[in-house]
Write a protein that holds these residues in place. Structure first.
Motif, PDB file in Angstrom:
ATOM      1  N   PHE A 177       0.834  -1.205   0.000  1.00 53.52           N
ATOM      2  CA  PHE A 177       0.000   0.000   0.000  1.00 53.52           C
ATOM      3  C   PHE A 177       0.870   1.257   0.000  1.00 53.52           C
ATOM      4  CE2 PHE A 177      -3.901  -2.092   2.245  1.00 53.52           C
ATOM      5  CZ  PHE A 177      -4.193  -2.786   1.081  1.00 53.52           C
ATOM      6  N   GLN A 178       1.931   1.246   0.823  1.00 48.24           N
ATOM      7  CA  GLN A 178       2.743   2.453   0.893  1.00 48.24           C
ATOM      8  C   GLN A 178       3.553   2.681  -0.372  1.00 48.24           C
ATOM      9  OE1 GLN A 178       5.858   3.261   4.064  1.00 48.24           O
ATOM     10  NE2 GLN A 178       4.434   4.962   4.325  1.00 48.24           N
ATOM     11  N   LEU A 179       4.086   1.620  -0.963  1.00 51.41           N
ATOM     12  CA  LEU A 179       4.803   1.784  -2.230  1.00 51.41           C
ATOM     13  C   LEU A 179       3.871   2.349  -3.300  1.00 51.41           C
ATOM     14  CD1 LEU A 179       6.911  -1.510  -2.288  1.00 51.41           C
ATOM     15  CD2 LEU A 179       7.832   0.823  -2.267  1.00 51.41           C
ATOM     16  N   THR A 180       2.617   1.917  -3.272  1.00 48.82           N
ATOM     17  CA  THR A 180       1.633   2.471  -4.214  1.00 48.82           C
ATOM     18  C   THR A 180       1.454   3.968  -3.967  1.00 48.82           C
ATOM     19  OG1 THR A 180       0.484   0.341  -4.283  1.00 48.82           O
ATOM     20  CG2 THR A 180      -0.741   2.278  -5.029  1.00 48.82           C
ATOM     21  N   ASN A 181       1.348   4.340  -2.701  1.00 48.29           N
ATOM     22  CA  ASN A 181       1.228   5.769  -2.376  1.00 48.29           C
ATOM     23  C   ASN A 181       2.465   6.544  -2.824  1.00 48.29           C
ATOM     24  OD1 ASN A 181      -1.295   5.480  -1.227  1.00 48.29           O
ATOM     25  ND2 ASN A 181      -0.524   5.312   0.864  1.00 48.29           N
ATOM     26  N   PHE A 182       3.643   5.957  -2.662  1.00 48.64           N
ATOM     27  CA  PHE A 182       4.873   6.635  -3.078  1.00 48.64           C
ATOM     28  C   PHE A 182       4.849   6.957  -4.566  1.00 48.64           C
ATOM     29  CE2 PHE A 182       7.600   4.577   0.510  1.00 48.64           C
ATOM     30  CZ  PHE A 182       7.097   5.482   1.416  1.00 48.64           C
ATOM     31  N   LEU A 183       4.366   6.011  -5.369  1.00 44.53           N
ATOM     32  CA  LEU A 183       4.272   6.256  -6.810  1.00 44.53           C
ATOM     33  C   LEU A 183       3.201   7.299  -7.120  1.00 44.53           C
ATOM     34  CD1 LEU A 183       4.621   2.773  -8.558  1.00 44.53           C
ATOM     35  CD2 LEU A 183       5.897   4.841  -9.110  1.00 44.53           C
ATOM     36  N   ARG A 184       2.048   7.152  -6.509  1.00 48.28           N
ATOM     37  CA  ARG A 184       0.946   8.084  -6.781  1.00 48.28           C
ATOM     38  C   ARG A 184       1.290   9.501  -6.357  1.00 48.28           C
ATOM     39  NH1 ARG A 184      -3.944   7.398  -2.864  1.00 48.28           N
ATOM     40  NH2 ARG A 184      -2.344   8.398  -1.573  1.00 48.28           N
ATOM     41  N   ASP A 185       2.018   9.642  -5.241  1.00 54.06           N
ATOM     42  CA  ASP A 185       2.249  10.947  -4.632  1.00 54.06           C
ATOM     43  C   ASP A 185       3.660  11.472  -4.874  1.00 54.06           C
ATOM     44  OD1 ASP A 185      -0.301  10.581  -3.627  1.00 54.06           O
ATOM     45  OD2 ASP A 185       0.390   9.901  -1.662  1.00 54.06           O
ATOM     46  N   VAL A 186       4.365  10.945  -5.856  1.00 57.14           N
ATOM     47  CA  VAL A 186       5.773  11.318  -6.016  1.00 57.14           C
ATOM     48  C   VAL A 186       5.926  12.827  -6.225  1.00 57.14           C
ATOM     49  CG1 VAL A 186       5.734  10.764  -8.497  1.00 57.14           C
ATOM     50  CG2 VAL A 186       7.902  10.785  -7.253  1.00 57.14           C
ATOM     51  N   GLY A 187       5.003  13.437  -6.920  1.00 59.51           N
ATOM     52  CA  GLY A 187       5.097  14.883  -7.135  1.00 59.51           C
ATOM     53  C   GLY A 187       4.879  15.670  -5.861  1.00 59.51           C
ATOM     54  N   GLU A 188       3.858  15.294  -5.081  1.00 60.95           N
ATOM     55  CA  GLU A 188       3.592  15.981  -3.816  1.00 60.95           C
ATOM     56  C   GLU A 188       4.734  15.791  -2.836  1.00 60.95           C
ATOM     57  OE1 GLU A 188      -0.177  14.704  -2.299  1.00 60.95           O
ATOM     58  OE2 GLU A 188      -1.175  14.924  -4.238  1.00 60.95           O
ATOM     59  N   ASP A 189       5.294  14.584  -2.788  1.00 65.71           N
ATOM     60  CA  ASP A 189       6.427  14.346  -1.893  1.00 65.71           C
ATOM     61  C   ASP A 189       7.631  15.182  -2.309  1.00 65.71           C
ATOM     62  OD1 ASP A 189       5.078  12.513  -0.269  1.00 65.71           O
ATOM     63  OD2 ASP A 189       5.615  10.812  -1.546  1.00 65.71           O
ATOM     64  N   LEU A 190       7.808  15.345  -3.607  1.00 69.85           N
ATOM     65  CA  LEU A 190       8.910  16.169  -4.101  1.00 69.85           C
ATOM     66  C   LEU A 190       8.757  17.605  -3.624  1.00 69.85           C
ATOM     67  CD1 LEU A 190      11.408  15.839  -5.947  1.00 69.85           C
ATOM     68  CD2 LEU A 190       9.977  16.611  -7.844  1.00 69.85           C
ATOM     69  N   LEU A 280       3.871  12.892 -11.779  1.00 74.78           N
ATOM     70  CA  LEU A 280       4.645  13.982 -11.201  1.00 74.78           C
ATOM     71  C   LEU A 280       3.872  15.293 -11.182  1.00 74.78           C
ATOM     72  CD1 LEU A 280       7.899  12.756 -12.709  1.00 74.78           C
ATOM     73  CD2 LEU A 280       7.844  13.687 -10.397  1.00 74.78           C
ATOM     74  N   HIS A 281       2.864  15.420 -12.034  1.00 73.83           N
ATOM     75  CA  HIS A 281       2.116  16.671 -12.077  1.00 73.83           C
ATOM     76  C   HIS A 281       0.620  16.476 -11.884  1.00 73.83           C
ATOM     77  CE1 HIS A 281       2.326  15.118 -16.228  1.00 73.83           C
ATOM     78  NE2 HIS A 281       1.097  15.599 -16.342  1.00 73.83           N
ATOM     79  N   ARG A 282       0.180  15.243 -11.555  1.00 77.17           N
ATOM     80  CA  ARG A 282      -1.240  15.009 -11.317  1.00 77.17           C
ATOM     81  C   ARG A 282      -1.382  13.849 -10.340  1.00 77.17           C
ATOM     82  NH1 ARG A 282      -3.568  11.482 -16.382  1.00 77.17           N
ATOM     83  NH2 ARG A 282      -5.120  11.010 -14.784  1.00 77.17           N
ATOM     84  N   ARG A 283      -2.532  13.782  -9.697  1.00 75.29           N
ATOM     85  CA  ARG A 283      -2.812  12.711  -8.748  1.00 75.29           C
ATOM     86  C   ARG A 283      -3.756  11.711  -9.413  1.00 75.29           C
ATOM     87  NH1 ARG A 283      -2.604  12.263  -3.043  1.00 75.29           N
ATOM     88  NH2 ARG A 283      -4.111  10.788  -2.160  1.00 75.29           N
ATOM     89  N   VAL A 284      -3.274  10.520  -9.609  1.00 73.27           N
ATOM     90  CA  VAL A 284      -4.044   9.466 -10.253  1.00 73.27           C
ATOM     91  C   VAL A 284      -4.938   8.793  -9.212  1.00 73.27           C
ATOM     92  CG1 VAL A 284      -3.879   7.237 -11.439  1.00 73.27           C
ATOM     93  CG2 VAL A 284      -2.301   9.096 -12.026  1.00 73.27           C
ATOM     94  N   ALA A 285      -6.152   8.472  -9.609  1.00 69.11           N
ATOM     95  CA  ALA A 285      -7.082   7.822  -8.688  1.00 69.11           C
ATOM     96  C   ALA A 285      -7.898   6.781  -9.433  1.00 69.11           C
ATOM     97  CB  ALA A 285      -8.024   8.850  -8.050  1.00 69.11           C
ATOM     98  N   VAL A 286      -8.405   5.814  -8.703  1.00 66.44           N
ATOM     99  CA  VAL A 286      -9.309   4.825  -9.278  1.00 66.44           C
ATOM    100  C   VAL A 286     -10.644   5.518  -9.557  1.00 66.44           C
ATOM    101  CG1 VAL A 286     -10.549   2.661  -8.866  1.00 66.44           C
ATOM    102  CG2 VAL A 286      -8.185   2.931  -8.050  1.00 66.44           C
ATOM    103  N   PRO A 287     -11.186   5.404 -10.767  1.00 73.87           N
ATOM    104  CA  PRO A 287     -12.450   6.082 -11.092  1.00 73.87           C
ATOM    105  C   PRO A 287     -13.580   5.642 -10.166  1.00 73.87           C
ATOM    106  CG  PRO A 287     -11.385   5.257 -13.083  1.00 73.87           C
ATOM    107  CD  PRO A 287     -10.619   4.699 -11.932  1.00 73.87           C
TER     108      PRO A 287
END
Length: 327
Positions: A177-190, A280-287
């Motif tokens: 779950f956390q690795l998934t969040n890391f990928l999804r939120d890489v831009g925000e974390d940056l 990196l510039h958008r937050r992807v989500a499950v529809p």
């Protein structure tokens, strides 16, 4: 719905009920996927999940929410204060609602307090660590920030097998779950100055912090950056495969909840791939439609499980307060 959950859990003390209500609001407001899956748990077990989430969210907000602690010095002091409160105020009558609910849950389900200490150690790392050279270093961090969450949840969910057999899978699911969040939120974390993608993986694809920052600013993902992100996604899929056998080890009445969370979080990886790794510039989500279908399938699984296994009566001891359930 809060009163029904608390009544089913046998929580009657007014202070405790208010404390659990605070945690539930935190879960509903911030953990949308997590909260949706929690609704599939037996009613009596939901307050414990809200308490565990509420504590984790409180600590995480100290680290990441500038409205709570604007400066590094304030974040450090706030975390130190929380750690001190964990040592001295972890009891059901604590004046701090989240700690009161957490203490009650830890006692009811016999959750090792060391798991909370390990979690705080990783939160403290976020104050000083801005990147991770390898997966080994990242996994050291994720032990406290993710694996222990799975281990905290395990007594609440209940097991059909000895807990030590299910524990590695529960820890792996927290990490997935956390690795998934890391990928999804890489831009925000940056934006927060942190990169949770292993530096050696990025280097293999000629990617560094400056390039990631450029991608965020110009809203583009060059092919070699996409390949680096794809490699991390493939590693994350491997972790999901290691975690999945643990679902069948859980109490049948808890399996629909975790299967739903598993499917929704893994679905984020599918959406990231479909978006061309433009994270990196958008937050992807499950529809929303897919979320609804997954939730409906979870409800169907739950109905079948209830038909096959009678739920414990309200006020009954939690699963881990009895002997391990047999298949």
């Amino acid at each position: 719905m809060t009163a029904r959950e608390l009544d089913a859990a046998g929580i009657t003390d007014p202070h405790l009920r208010r404390s659990y209500a605070v945690c539930r609001r935190l879960n509903a407001r911030h953990g949308k996927t997590y909260f949706l899956a929690t609704r599939l748990l037996p009613v009596a077990r939901r307050p414990a999940v809200h308490a565990l989430y509420g504590f984790a969210r409180w600590a995480d907000d100290i680290v990441d929410d500038p409205r709570i602690a604007p400066t590094p010095e304030q974040r450090d002091r706030a975390l130190a204060d929380l750690e001190q409160r964990l040592r001295t105020e972890l009891h059901p009558g604590s004046a701090v609602p989240v700690l009161s609910a957490l203490a009650h849950t830890a006692a009811a389900y016999r959750i090792d307090h060391a798991l909370f200490t390990d979690f705080m150690a990783s939160m403290r790392m976020d104050l000083v660590v801005t990147d991770y050279p390898t997966y080994r270093h990242l996994y050291d961090y994720m032990h406290g920030s993710a694996a222990v969450i799975g281990l905290q949840m395990l007594p609440v969910l209940g097991c059909r097998v000895p807990r030590e057999e299910a524990a590695p899978h529960a820890a792996a699911l927290g990490i997935a779950f956390q690795l998934t969040n890391f990928l999804r939120d890489v831009g925000e974390d940056l934006d927060r100055g942190r990169i949770y993608l292993p530096a050696d993986v990025l280097e293999r694809h000629r990617v560094d912090r400056e390039l990631l920052q450029w991608c965020r600013e110009v809203r583009r993902v060059p092919p070699h950056v996409r390949e680096a992100l794809r490699e991390v996604a493939a590693h994350t899929q491997d972790v999901y495969r290691r975690a999945e056998p643990g679902i069948a080890m859980l109490d049948p009445l808890a399996q629909p909840c975790i299967r739903t969370a598993f499917t929704l979080y893994r679905g984020i990886l599918d959406e990231i791939e479909s978006a061309g790794y433009a994270v990196l510039h958008r937050r992807v989500a499950v529809p929303r439609g897919r979320r609804a279908r997954v939730a409906a399938d979870g409800l169907r699984r739950l109905a079948l499980a209830r038909m096959r296994h009678r739920a414990p009566a309200p006020g009954a001891a939690p699963p881990t307060a009895r002997r391990n359930l047999t298949p």
